[in-house]
Design an enzyme around this catalytic site. Structure first.
Site, short mmCIF file in Angstrom:
data_model
loop_
_atom_site.label_atom_id
_atom_site.label_comp_id
_atom_site.label_asym_id
_atom_site.label_seq_id
_atom_site.Cartn_x
_atom_site.Cartn_y
_atom_site.Cartn_z
N GLU A 173 -34.54 -23.24 30.83
CA GLU A 173 -33.37 -22.70 30.66
C GLU A 173 -32.86 -22.46 29.11
OE1 GLU A 173 -29.90 -24.54 32.44
OE2 GLU A 173 -30.54 -26.40 31.88
N TRP A 232 -17.87 -14.86 29.65
CA TRP A 232 -19.38 -14.62 30.20
C TRP A 232 -19.33 -13.48 31.24
CZ3 TRP A 232 -21.60 -15.17 35.11
CH2 TRP A 232 -23.10 -15.30 35.12
N ARG A 279 -18.11 -22.24 27.65
CA ARG A 279 -18.04 -21.71 28.90
C ARG A 279 -18.37 -20.31 28.82
NH1 ARG A 279 -15.69 -24.86 32.96
NH2 ARG A 279 -15.25 -26.77 31.88
N ASN A 300 -10.10 -15.42 34.36
CA ASN A 300 -11.33 -16.15 34.77
C ASN A 300 -11.53 -16.11 36.26
OD1 ASN A 300 -11.66 -17.17 32.17
ND2 ASN A 300 -11.34 -19.35 32.56
N GLY A 301 -12.63 -15.89 36.65
CA GLY A 301 -12.85 -15.87 37.93
C GLY A 301 -13.22 -14.33 38.46
N GLU A 335 -36.56 -31.03 37.18
CA GLU A 335 -35.47 -30.99 36.16
C GLU A 335 -36.20 -30.80 34.71
OE1 GLU A 335 -32.42 -30.61 35.88
OE2 GLU A 335 -31.90 -31.71 34.12
N LYS A 343 -21.66 -22.52 31.21
CA LYS A 343 -21.64 -23.93 31.59
C LYS A 343 -21.12 -24.31 32.92
CE LYS A 343 -22.02 -28.51 30.83
NZ LYS A 343 -23.24 -29.09 30.82
N HIS A 374 -52.79 -26.88 46.31
CA HIS A 374 -52.21 -26.24 47.45
C HIS A 374 -51.83 -24.65 46.87
CE1 HIS A 374 -52.84 -29.22 50.50
NE2 HIS A 374 -52.04 -30.04 49.46
N LYS A 432 -34.87 -27.67 32.64
CA LYS A 432 -34.32 -27.81 31.20
C LYS A 432 -35.22 -27.14 30.14
CE LYS A 432 -31.48 -29.36 31.60
NZ LYS A 432 -30.68 -29.77 32.47
N CYS A 452 -16.39 -18.38 31.36
CA CYS A 452 -15.34 -17.82 30.72
C CYS A 452 -14.14 -19.13 30.28
CB CYS A 452 -14.47 -16.62 31.27
SG CYS A 452 -15.53 -15.66 31.71
O1 M6R Z 1 -20.94 -28.51 36.82
P1 M6R Z 1 -22.13 -28.46 37.95
O2 M6R Z 1 -22.78 -29.86 37.68
O3 M6R Z 1 -21.84 -28.34 39.12
O4 M6R Z 1 -23.07 -27.31 37.51
C1 M6R Z 1 -24.19 -27.09 38.28
C2 M6R Z 1 -25.13 -26.18 37.60
O5 M6R Z 1 -24.69 -25.03 37.25
C3 M6R Z 1 -25.74 -26.93 36.22
O6 M6R Z 1 -26.42 -28.08 36.50
C4 M6R Z 1 -26.80 -25.92 35.61
O7 M6R Z 1 -28.02 -26.06 36.30
C5 M6R Z 1 -27.31 -26.44 34.22
N1 M6R Z 1 -27.47 -25.27 33.51
C6 M6R Z 1 -28.29 -27.25 34.06
O8 M6R Z 1 -28.74 -27.60 32.83
#
Ligand code: M6R
Length: 614
Positions: free
Chosen positions: A494, A74, A27, A100-101, A487, A609, A510, A491, A2
């Site tokens: 997501e 969000w 956000r 927010n929160g 990773e 984000k 395994h 990527k 948000c």
């Molecule tokens: O701001 P941060 O690095 O703490 O965020 C952590 C994760 O939420 C962030 O890396 C998330 O996994 C991303 N969407 C990955 O691309």
């Protein structure tokens, strides 16, 4: 998670609020809304979907107010509907609020307010907070600082996290903000003041800002601003110059922020390591660790806490630091660490990595570590972020704002900084000057090597095209390339919604090998040296089962024709820097894969984000 922006000034607020929301859209992008002070009432516009929908609605209604608050959401409490979209108005129309929160005890507070006859029109905890402020405001009729006092009384009854901006219909020149656990800052312009959850909301309009600390209230008026404690005492307002530029937060010639940020990596890496080597070129000097040298020399254990991509960077860090400094390292999901009673062993340092510096799980893990008396260090890109404030020391990543929801440049920078940390700790232990110099030189070579990989973006687009029909993909690597495989899989999933998993290459036999068929491509990230042969053998096992194989491999590694369908070459390098070089093609592969599927890579479904709720 948000975004909030508020404007009080001498210009029409609409344009500043919409510009701010566009910048904050990363956000949250489920719905957006704005409330403007309009005589003795509010005019409100709320739309589901993107900020552009709200911009269209406001073009039509054309509010002329110079005081307003806005929000991009969000969803946490309640579905994506207009009713749940912020700003919320209190039942009596007196208070407008963006939040927010999460207010954890909202159900109790809602019951209390309903008994008083308040009717609710949304499912949100935010509407409860808005009405709670209105409730106290009504009771304080005739009192001085009525809105401020009502806000203080309401917040004193709330448990949970908030960053809020509040307007009152009776007070045309006043905006209040408050934070606990969710960032908020005041932007100071010429004849105008902003309140926002993130500096990018007002970059280009103001240069100076004051970041609120947890438990502080901002009072914005036409003639200035004050920062107060929750007790109503004056608090110190430290003005900082915003180091972001308009170019940092605008797309320029790129189609998406993710693409822009992938291509920014040579500069981002250069900035991350710049000026951070010792004069003799054999060690790293991280200013944020100064003063802790004694603890660093005596360390028995390092525990990394992080989430998502940042956690993968820490997992690479585990391999690098153990190899260079021979210190035992563990990597924990921050969300697990905070609830675990992990045994205290000797001198332990907790390192929290977070691009935003605002991820709640990571912050709570740090708070827990501090309660246990452990030294806490932050690696973050968030200047002035909660992580930067709440740790004993830290290292800024210096990569500029990362706006694409899929983290790219923050990951490679965090890995590079883990390498720097390994180098610094290694030189305090057994690492020789010659070894130190070799590693320092390898790190310094990174920007040019990454640039050379980025020149082959088209080859990666063609590979992504070839495999873009796949619904299941496996990513495999050994040692420090195992977290790189994780990773690569994260990527891809997501932003493309294809199912992807990362495994250590030898784990294939395994279990995951059962998934192999001609529709399940395997992407191997290949080491150099001794282990390369073993990974190539794993590739052959996949080929023997008719699984397609794409290898990301150093130039020097010979790969037999029968072991891979496709090979993408990366420069041969030191083991310490290979994880970064191997990541770049995986980022571009995921990016093109998702674009070919017609998806918006910057705003993947369901993601935000910065995750500031548990
Ligand atoms: O701001 P941060 O690095 O703490 O965020 C952590 C994760 O939420 C962030 O890396 C998330 O996994 C991303 N969407 C990955 O691309």
């Amino acid at each position: 998670m948000c975004g909030i922006v508020g404007y009080l000034g001498d210009r029409i607020a609409r344009e500043a609020l919409i510009d701010g929301l566009r910048r904050l859209e990363y956000r949250g992008y489920d719905s957006a809304g704005a409330a403007f002070h309009d005589g003795d009432r509010f005019s409100v516009a709320r739309e589901t979907g993107r900020v552009e929908n709200l911009a269209g609605a406001l073009r039509e209604s054309d509010p002329q107010s110079t005081l307003g608050i806005a929000h991009t959401r969000w969803a946490t409490h309640g579905a994506v509907t207009v009713a749940n979209t912020h700003p919320h108005l209190s039942h009596d129309g007196k208070i407008a609020l963006v939040h927010n929160g999460v207010i954890e005890n909202f159900a109790d507070l809602k019951r209390f307010l309903m008994r008083k006859g308040v009717e609710f029109s949304s499912e949100t905890d935010s509407e409860v907070l808005c009405n709670l402020i209105a409730h106290h405001y009504a009771k304080l009729e005739g009192e001085e600082n009525r809105l401020l006092e009502a806000l203080r009384k309401a917040l004193a009854r709330c448990r949970g996290a908030y960053g809020i901006a509040v307007l009152c219909a009776d007070q045309p020149g006043l905006m209040l903000g408050a934070r606990r656990g969710s960032p908020l800052l005041v932007g100071l312009g010429e004849g105008e003041t902003f309140l926002a959850s993130d500096a990018s909301a007002f970059v280009g309009r103001v240069r100076d800002a004051v970041y609120l600390n947890d438990g502080e209230i901002a009072v914005l008026q036409e003639d200035g601003f004050r920062i107060l404690t929750m007790e109503g005492e004056d608090a110190q307002a430290v003005t900082q110059t915003i180091d972001q530029t308009v170019e940092d937060v605008e797309l320029g010639d790129f189609e998406s922020y993710m693409e822009k940020e992938i291509y920014e990596q040579p500069t981002a890496l250069e900035n991350s390591i710049l000026g951070r080597f010792g004069e003799d070129g054999t060690t790293a000097k991280l200013g944020g660790l100064e003063g802790h040298e004694d603890t660093l020399r005596q360390l028995d254990r390092i525990v990394f806490v992080a989430c998502g991509t940042a956690r993968h960077a820490c997992m690479v860090g585990e391999y690098l630091i153990e190899r260079l400094a021979r210190v035992p390292v563990e990597v924990e999901h921050a969300s697990e660490f905070r609830y675990r009673n992990s045994p205290k062993a000797g001198h332990t340092m907790v390192i929290a990595a977070s691009q935003s510096g605002e991820t709640l799980d990571t912050l709570e893990a740090v708070r827990e570590a501090r309660i246990k008396g452990l030294l806490t260090i932050g690696i973050t890109n968030g200047v002035g972020s909660s992580l930067a404030r709440e740790t004993d020391g830290g290292v800024y990543q210096r990569v500029g704002p990362e706006i694409g929801v899929a983290s790219t440049k923050a990951f490679t920078s965090q890995v590079a900084l883990c390498g720097m940390l390994g180098l610094a700790l290694g030189r305090m232990r057994g690492l020789s000057p010659m070894q130190g110099r070799e590693i320092a030189e390898a790190l310094q070579a990174l920007p040019a090597q990454v640039s050379s990989i980025l020149q082959h973006g088209e080859a990666l687009r063609e590979l992504a095209q070839k495999y873009s029909e796949a619904e299941h993909l496996l990513f495999l690597g050994r040692q420090e390339l195992y977290p790189v495989a994780l990773e690569g899989a994260l990527k891809l999933k997501e932003i493309s919604y294809a199912h992807a998993e990362g495994y250590p290459a030898a784990e294939l036999k395994h279990g995951p090998i059962a998934l192999i068929n001609p529709e399940c491509p395997c992407i191997f990230v290949v080491e150099d040296g001794e282990l390369a042969g073993k990974t190539i053998a794993n590739m052959q096992e996949v080929k023997a089962r008719k699984g397609p194989v794409l290898a990301i491999a150093p130039e020097a590694v010979a790969i037999p024709d029968e072991a891979a369908d496709d090979i993408f070459r990366i420069p041969s390098s030191h083991d310490i820097t290979r994880p970064i070089l191997a990541t770049i093609p995986l980022q571009l592969f995921a990016y093109h894969f998702a674009r070919i599927r017609g998806l918006d890579v910057d705003k993947p479904r369901n993601l935000a984000k910065s995750v500031t709720v548990e």
